[in-house]
Design a protein around this motif. Sequence first.
Motif, PDB file in Angstrom:
ATOM      1  N   ARG A  97      56.197 106.573  41.253  1.00 46.30           N
ATOM      2  CA  ARG A  97      55.219 105.484  41.187  1.00 46.30           C
ATOM      3  C   ARG A  97      54.210 105.618  42.308  1.00 46.30           C
ATOM      4  O   ARG A  97      54.367 106.433  43.207  1.00 46.30           O
ATOM      5  N   ASP A  98      53.163 104.817  42.273  1.00 46.07           N
ATOM      6  CA  ASP A  98      52.083 104.879  43.248  1.00 46.07           C
ATOM      7  C   ASP A  98      52.483 104.078  44.486  1.00 46.07           C
ATOM      8  O   ASP A  98      52.224 102.878  44.574  1.00 46.07           O
TER       9      ASP A  98
ATOM     10  N   MET B 122      40.840  90.885  45.891  1.00 45.35           N
ATOM     11  CA  MET B 122      41.821  91.905  45.598  1.00 45.35           C
ATOM     12  C   MET B 122      41.433  93.212  46.294  1.00 45.35           C
ATOM     13  O   MET B 122      40.269  93.562  46.358  1.00 45.35           O
ATOM     14  N   VAL B 123      42.418  93.901  46.789  1.00 44.86           N
ATOM     15  CA  VAL B 123      42.166  95.176  47.452  1.00 44.86           C
ATOM     16  C   VAL B 123      42.210  96.309  46.438  1.00 44.86           C
ATOM     17  O   VAL B 123      42.881  96.222  45.415  1.00 44.86           O
ATOM     18  N   ASP B 124      41.466  97.369  46.743  1.00 46.10           N
ATOM     19  CA  ASP B 124      41.384  98.508  45.828  1.00 46.10           C
ATOM     20  C   ASP B 124      42.446  99.545  46.160  1.00 46.10           C
ATOM     21  O   ASP B 124      42.810  99.738  47.326  1.00 46.10           O
ATOM     22  N   ARG B 125      42.905 100.213  45.121  1.00 45.77           N
ATOM     23  CA  ARG B 125      43.824 101.330  45.310  1.00 45.77           C
ATOM     24  C   ARG B 125      43.104 102.455  46.042  1.00 45.77           C
ATOM     25  O   ARG B 125      41.891 102.626  45.916  1.00 45.77           O
ATOM     26  N   LEU B 126      43.858 103.217  46.796  1.00 49.15           N
ATOM     27  CA  LEU B 126      43.283 104.328  47.539  1.00 49.15           C
ATOM     28  C   LEU B 126      42.933 105.483  46.605  1.00 49.15           C
ATOM     29  O   LEU B 126      43.674 105.779  45.658  1.00 49.15           O
ATOM     30  N   THR B 127      41.822 106.142  46.909  1.00 49.04           N
ATOM     31  CA  THR B 127      41.453 107.355  46.191  1.00 49.04           C
ATOM     32  C   THR B 127      42.344 108.490  46.694  1.00 49.04           C
ATOM     33  O   THR B 127      43.040 108.355  47.712  1.00 49.04           O
ATOM     34  N   ALA B 128      42.303 109.615  46.033  1.00 45.78           N
ATOM     35  CA  ALA B 128      43.104 110.769  46.451  1.00 45.78           C
ATOM     36  C   ALA B 128      42.755 111.200  47.873  1.00 45.78           C
ATOM     37  O   ALA B 128      43.641 111.508  48.677  1.00 45.78           O
ATOM     38  N   THR B 129      41.479 111.191  48.210  1.00 40.95           N
ATOM     39  CA  THR B 129      41.047 111.579  49.551  1.00 40.95           C
ATOM     40  C   THR B 129      41.510 110.563  50.588  1.00 40.95           C
ATOM     41  O   THR B 129      42.023 110.938  51.650  1.00 40.95           O
TER      42      THR B 129
ATOM     43  N   ASP C 213      49.109  98.743  52.491  1.00 40.19           N
ATOM     44  CA  ASP C 213      50.360  99.480  52.632  1.00 40.19           C
ATOM     45  C   ASP C 213      50.322 100.410  53.842  1.00 40.19           C
ATOM     46  O   ASP C 213      51.291 100.509  54.587  1.00 40.19           O
ATOM     47  N   VAL C 214      49.193 101.064  54.022  1.00 42.75           N
ATOM     48  CA  VAL C 214      49.035 101.972  55.160  1.00 42.75           C
ATOM     49  C   VAL C 214      49.111 101.187  56.469  1.00 42.75           C
ATOM     50  O   VAL C 214      49.786 101.601  57.418  1.00 42.75           O
TER      51      VAL C 214
ATOM     52  N   ALA D 153      47.375  95.259  43.148  1.00 47.46           N
ATOM     53  CA  ALA D 153      46.415  96.333  42.887  1.00 47.46           C
ATOM     54  C   ALA D 153      47.004  97.415  41.978  1.00 47.46           C
ATOM     55  O   ALA D 153      46.295  98.322  41.552  1.00 47.46           O
ATOM     56  N   GLY D 154      48.288  97.344  41.742  1.00 47.31           N
ATOM     57  CA  GLY D 154      48.928  98.340  40.892  1.00 47.31           C
ATOM     58  C   GLY D 154      49.151  99.675  41.562  1.00 47.31           C
ATOM     59  O   GLY D 154      49.246 100.703  40.892  1.00 47.31           O
ATOM     60  N   GLY D 155      49.240  99.671  42.893  1.00 43.16           N
ATOM     61  CA  GLY D 155      49.488 100.932  43.588  1.00 43.16           C
ATOM     62  C   GLY D 155      49.192 100.852  45.071  1.00 43.16           C
ATOM     63  O   GLY D 155      49.095  99.771  45.659  1.00 43.16           O
TER      64      GLY D 155
END
Length: 103
Positions: free
Chosen positions: A26-27, A1-8, A84-85, A77-79
């Motif tokens: 939404r995210d 599973m891939v991780d959601r991106l941090t704010a940075t 996506d990028v 990943a829920g966001g």
Amino acid sequence: MVDRLTATERKDALFGLDGWREGAARDCIERSFMFADFAEAFAFMTRVASVAEEMNHHPEWTNAYNRVDIVLTTHDAGGLTMRDVELARAIMNEAVKAPEEAE
């Protein structure tokens, strides 16, 4: 599973994606594309569909005549993730192609 991106990570990723914006409700990231007519819009969607299949990552989108609205998020990943990028970058590559280049 891939991780959601941090704010940075999110800020850095969006810096190079002209016209993409964070979703308000939404995210996700989203963008609208305008074309000369329905045929060009549909040809763009066909090219993006092929790329999305290769990446095994699919956009949420709508089409009305010459407009295509796209939302990208990674449901597992829920966001927003790098998947996506990467798809947004690939979509941008397809958007700049003239209709005769796409064939």
